[in-house]
Scaffold this motif. Structure first.
Motif, short mmCIF file in Angstrom:
data_model
loop_
_atom_site.label_atom_id
_atom_site.label_comp_id
_atom_site.label_asym_id
_atom_site.label_seq_id
_atom_site.Cartn_x
_atom_site.Cartn_y
_atom_site.Cartn_z
N ARG A 105 0.83 -1.20 0.00
CA ARG A 105 0.00 0.00 0.00
C ARG A 105 0.87 1.26 0.00
N PHE A 106 1.92 1.25 0.79
CA PHE A 106 2.82 2.40 0.87
C PHE A 106 3.42 2.68 -0.50
N ALA A 107 3.84 1.62 -1.19
CA ALA A 107 4.48 1.79 -2.49
C ALA A 107 3.50 2.23 -3.57
N THR A 108 2.23 1.87 -3.43
CA THR A 108 1.26 2.27 -4.46
C THR A 108 1.01 3.77 -4.46
N ALA A 147 -0.11 8.87 5.76
CA ALA A 147 -1.44 9.45 5.87
C ALA A 147 -2.32 9.03 4.70
N SER A 148 -1.73 8.96 3.51
CA SER A 148 -2.48 8.54 2.33
C SER A 148 -2.94 7.09 2.45
N VAL A 149 -2.07 6.23 2.98
CA VAL A 149 -2.43 4.82 3.16
C VAL A 149 -3.56 4.69 4.17
N THR A 150 -3.46 5.44 5.27
CA THR A 150 -4.51 5.40 6.29
C THR A 150 -5.85 5.85 5.71
N PHE A 151 -5.80 6.91 4.92
CA PHE A 151 -7.02 7.42 4.29
C PHE A 151 -7.60 6.39 3.33
N ASP A 152 -6.75 5.77 2.52
CA ASP A 152 -7.22 4.76 1.57
C ASP A 152 -7.92 3.61 2.29
N GLU A 153 -7.31 3.14 3.36
CA GLU A 153 -7.89 2.01 4.09
C GLU A 153 -9.22 2.39 4.71
N SER A 206 -19.70 12.32 8.51
CA SER A 206 -18.36 12.60 8.02
C SER A 206 -17.34 12.51 9.15
N ILE A 207 -16.16 12.02 8.80
CA ILE A 207 -15.02 11.99 9.71
C ILE A 207 -13.90 12.79 9.08
N ARG A 208 -13.36 13.74 9.79
CA ARG A 208 -12.34 14.61 9.25
C ARG A 208 -10.96 13.94 9.31
N PHE A 209 -10.27 13.93 8.17
CA PHE A 209 -8.90 13.45 8.09
C PHE A 209 -8.00 14.60 7.71
N LEU A 210 -6.77 14.54 8.15
CA LEU A 210 -5.77 15.45 7.63
C LEU A 210 -5.55 15.09 6.18
N ALA A 211 -5.72 16.05 5.28
CA ALA A 211 -5.62 15.74 3.85
C ALA A 211 -4.26 15.15 3.54
N PRO A 212 -4.22 13.93 2.97
CA PRO A 212 -2.93 13.30 2.66
C PRO A 212 -2.23 14.01 1.52
N GLY A 213 -1.05 14.50 1.77
CA GLY A 213 -0.29 15.19 0.73
C GLY A 213 0.35 14.23 -0.24
N GLY A 214 0.44 12.93 0.12
CA GLY A 214 1.04 11.95 -0.78
C GLY A 214 0.03 11.13 -1.45
#
Length: 304
Positions: free
Chosen positions: A62-65, A142-148, A296-304
């Motif tokens: 997931r990190f690499a994607t 952060a992007s991986v967490t958001f994706d999951e 809605s649940i607020r996430f820190l917008a993933p910059g990656g």
């Protein structure tokens, strides 16, 4: 991930791309990862789990994607991963796993340097592009967490909608039309409906065209071109047709709707229906919201 080399990560990604190429319409991330795990031999380190939970292998992939998404090779939407033409071309052009992943990292760094918040002179930007190991790990995490989280949320929402009583689902579609400022004149009661489940108009009196005819299907199977043509047969010259189906539509059916010259028809998949429900959620009545309540649940917008 000190024990994971760039070559090993590239091996995972190339095999993942091979799996996704066999699913041109996309594949659930969880299914793709499961297939990938069955095709590779995991080391003890890769098969081990983090103390917080979750197998290390899935996190590595997931990190690499994230690099692949920013490289323009992979698209993620509601937990569905789909290869782009650029991703397929990269897979063919770069058979060496290390070179493959290195190119993805380079393209990620170029994307990062091009963002509005990127600062520094040309030499600094060039250094960022060449130093592919110095990626923004926090942003990627952060992007991986958001994706999951998005995948889990969509899995729950789609399962809920697919299990809904067919007539409740029909009423949900009618509620959505009302929230979109259409005037619903009729919703089919249980029984034969003659191919039309909902009638709506742009105005309250039904004096302004077009008349909107809606067919609603809560089913697992995709609607075929024959099923679409059956619905189009009940559309008059001044009608607009909306076909809503939880199972989606075959490619032939989508092409048929897209190329129509005499019949105006819009296909609404489960994903599109949810997006519209979310977009117009504030305009729904309280009773309508209870059919599909969202929070809605607020996430820190993933910059990656």
């Amino acid at each position: 991930m000190a024990e994971i080399t760039r070559r090993r990560t590239g091996e995972f990604l190339r095999e993942l791309f091979s799996i996704l190429m066999a699913a041109p319409e996309g594949m659930r991330a969880s299914d793709a990862l499961q297939q990938l795990a069955s095709r590779v031999t995991l080391s003890a380190y890769e098969a081990d789990s983090y103390p917080s939970g979750g197998r290390r292998f899935e996190k590595i992939v997931r990190f690499a994607t994230v690099d692949c998404v920013k490289a323009g090779w992979l698209v993620k939407d509601k937990g569905i991963w789909t290869l782009t033409e650029a991703g397929q071309a990269a897979h063919a052009e770069l058979p060496d796993p290390e070179a493959f992943y290195k190119r993805a990292c380079k393209l990620y760094a170029e994307w990062k340097a091009a963002q509005p918040e990127a600062e520094g002179n040309a030499a600094e930007v060039a250094a960022a592009v060449s130093a592919v190991d110095d990626v923004d790990n926090n942003a990627k995490a952060a992007s991986v967490t958001f994706d999951e989280a998005e995948e889990q949320a969509w899995a729950e929402v789609s399962q809920y909608l697919r299990a809904m009583n067919p007539y409740d689902f029909q009423e949900l579609v009618a509620d959505l039309l009302r929230a979109m400022s259409y005037h619903v004149a009729w919703v089919s009661p249980p029984g034969k409906d003659g191919g039309v489940d909902i009638l709506a108009w742009p105005d309250a009196l039904g004096t302004r065209p077009p008349r909107i005819k809606v067919q609603v299907k809560r089913q697992l199977q995709a609607v075929s071109v024959e099923g679409l043509r059956s619905f189009m047969a009940v559309l008059g010259d001044d009608d607009v047709g909306l076909f809503v189906c939880t199972g989606g539509f075959t490619k032939d059916a989508e092409a048929e709707a897209r190329t129509q010259e005499k019949r105006r028809i819009t296909l609404i998949s489960l994903e599109k229906l949810f997006d519209l429900w979310d977009e117009h959620y504030d305009k729904l009545t309280d009773r309508a919201r209870r059919r599909l309540p969202l929070r809605s649940i607020r996430f820190l917008a993933p910059g990656g």
